[in-house]
Scaffold this active site. Sequence first.
Site, PDB file in Angstrom:
ATOM      1  N   CYS A   1       0.837  -1.204   0.000  1.00  0.00           N
ATOM      2  CA  CYS A   1       0.000   0.000   0.000  1.00  0.00           C
ATOM      3  C   CYS A   1       0.875   1.259   0.000  1.00  0.00           C
ATOM      4  O   CYS A   1       1.502   1.549  -1.003  1.00  0.00           O
ATOM      5  CB  CYS A   1      -0.975  -0.049   1.170  1.00  0.00           C
ATOM      6  SG  CYS A   1      -2.371   1.068   0.974  1.00  0.00           S
TER       7      CYS A   1
ATOM      8  N   HIS B   1      -3.440  -5.232  -0.016  1.00  0.00           N
ATOM      9  CA  HIS B   1      -2.913  -5.708   1.266  1.00  0.00           C
ATOM     10  C   HIS B   1      -2.867  -7.235   1.272  1.00  0.00           C
ATOM     11  O   HIS B   1      -3.811  -7.878   1.722  1.00  0.00           O
ATOM     12  CB  HIS B   1      -3.810  -5.241   2.416  1.00  0.00           C
ATOM     13  CG  HIS B   1      -3.720  -3.780   2.685  1.00  0.00           C
ATOM     14  ND1 HIS B   1      -2.826  -3.246   3.591  1.00  0.00           N
ATOM     15  CD2 HIS B   1      -4.400  -2.736   2.166  1.00  0.00           C
ATOM     16  CE1 HIS B   1      -2.964  -1.929   3.617  1.00  0.00           C
ATOM     17  NE2 HIS B   1      -3.921  -1.591   2.763  1.00  0.00           N
TER      18      HIS B   1
ATOM     19  N   GLU C   1      -1.468  -9.133   3.169  1.00  0.00           N
ATOM     20  CA  GLU C   1      -1.397  -9.708   4.523  1.00  0.00           C
ATOM     21  C   GLU C   1      -2.721 -10.237   5.036  1.00  0.00           C
ATOM     22  O   GLU C   1      -2.753 -11.051   5.948  1.00  0.00           O
ATOM     23  CB  GLU C   1      -0.814  -8.685   5.509  1.00  0.00           C
ATOM     24  CG  GLU C   1      -1.691  -7.481   5.837  1.00  0.00           C
ATOM     25  CD  GLU C   1      -1.464  -6.293   4.904  1.00  0.00           C
ATOM     26  OE1 GLU C   1      -0.973  -6.508   3.770  1.00  0.00           O
ATOM     27  OE2 GLU C   1      -1.793  -5.161   5.299  1.00  0.00           O
TER      28      GLU C   1
END
Length: 551
Positions: A386, A519, A521
């Site tokens: 990001c 993202h 993650e």
Amino acid sequence: MKYIVVTGGVVSGLGKGVTISSMGRLLQACGLRVTAIKIDPYLNVDAGTMSPFEHGEVFVLDDGGETDLDLGNYERFLNIHLSQDHNITTGKIYRHVILKERRGDYLGKTVQVVPHITNEIQDWIERVAKIPTSEDGKEADVCLVEVGGTVGDIESSVFLEALRQFQFRVGTENFLLSFVSLVPVISEEQKTKPTQHGVKDLRSLGLSPSIIFCRSTEELSEPTKQKISDFCHVPANNVLSVHDVKNIYQVPLLLETQNLHQLLQAQLKFDLKSPDLGNWKTMANNMSSWTDTVQICLIGKYTGLQDSYLSIIKSLRHAAIACEHKLDLQWVEATDLENNVDEAWDKVKKAQGIIVPGGFGNRGFEGKILAAQYCRENKKPYLGVCLGFQAVVVEYCRNVLNLEGANSTEFDESAKHQVVFFMPEIDKTTMGGTMRLGSRVTKFTHPTFDDGSISITKQLYGNKDVIHERHRHRYEVNPEYVDQIHEGGLKLVGRDETGERMEVAELPGHPYYVGAQYHPEFKSRPLAPSPPFHGLLLAATGKLDGYLKSL
Ligand SMILES: *[C@@H]1O[C@H](CO)[C@@H](O)[C@H](O)[C@H]1NC(C)=O
Ligand SMILES: *[C@@H]1O[C@H](CO)[C@@H](O)[C@H](O)[C@H]1NC(C)=O
Ligand SMILES: *[C@@H]1O[C@H](CO)[C@@H](O)[C@H](O)[C@H]1NC(C)=O
């Protein structure tokens, strides 16, 4: 559908979530499909507006729901995909009931907590439990319901009353209540009083737990279990010891050895095969014997608030597991790099890999750019997520393409070269620009480099042409600069379906220099690390080339 409700007492932060997810993992190992619901007795309606200082990270779901870290923990442990409705709050329930009242659904009757709010809670649970969350798209067999807060709070009482009624709605053979408690050890003595009081509070509400999980620093002794059994109206076998273990992945094994699955089956009467935790077991047992360490440096803001980076940390851990290394995570404040703090720069220089995650607020962007520059010039593995991706783009424009004054309009509205700018998604209903949130498509449209090699990122994603990842941003790479950047050498390999929004940047000829607008993650799993994180750790441990060849 079988419902397993988990309440907690004594104090919060007991690891209730880990205990519940571990129970779910064990049931999955027995061949059942498991889903999860979290009840939070707050008045807030969504977590997007909540301060990261108070609540840790904002976790983003596929549907764009912004929640707190608990739903993330369920997704990771159970490998499921939840929706925003899996998070029930007091605010959401009341809003729903008030809307119905305004619409006249209650035909002018007096609207009350019992039965209107309590019914709404029960309807909600039944409805959401049926939403398929596993990969095969089938309805779950078991729904875990975590009641946040502690029993005895004013806030949670209406939920507990709803659940008391719920056991009769769904049938007592389909409902099991459990309680997570704390057994403190004081002068070498295991204390049961807090558990006794917690269960007493629960029983005063007409609820009696069938299973009691006891968190403790040490294994529960038989006399302790017996005592809890005597005072809390459960057989001693149903008092489980959830003591500290080497790593959280061992908790499902701990529950398996205490036959939790059979205790649940005795009451809920589901068909179970004998548990097979497979790779999970190998991972949990082998981890502690690894001796190699990999040092990764995380560059962020307010790095003292580590909860704000929870999913990033988890993703690094999952990737380190796949590389069979222990993770040594170092924290660096981005502003310390701007201010040339030696200690901060030493950490960056020493680390085997650098991660620059997304950020909130505008301090430290220049420090992140310096980190990106250092890694690019010194061929140090780098992953930017990001804002960390935007730092890569701005750095490249400034220092390689010589676009002087290149900046992001998020930090400098009058920048000469606005290479990152405000480009929100247009919401047709509110006619305004909104945050780009939730799962979106990325296509690897420019995967081949001048030397004929293929994007490492694409290879890490199993060479797929199209991937789905979760987003949360308003700023992005300005399309006007895209060709210049791409032709100048920083390859914008992945783009959205319109080709207008840049998703993945990669620098050919560098061991690992990757940025992602999304993202990654949020979709990492202990046994299936997120590809960009996996790549970072592979590069940092010198295993990337071998891995790519093995594909
Ligand atoms: C659910 O939403 C509420 C309201 O925004 C928030 O306070 C809570 O942290 C969320 N819980 C989870 C598990 O996401
Ligand atoms: C785990 O450890 C066992 C025993 O030490 C070993 O045989 C096995 O190869 C290891 N597996 C992995 C995946 O590391
Ligand atoms: C980019 O904008 C920030 C915020 O205004 C500013 O501090 C920084 O100096 C700018 N950088 C350049 C190279 O213009």
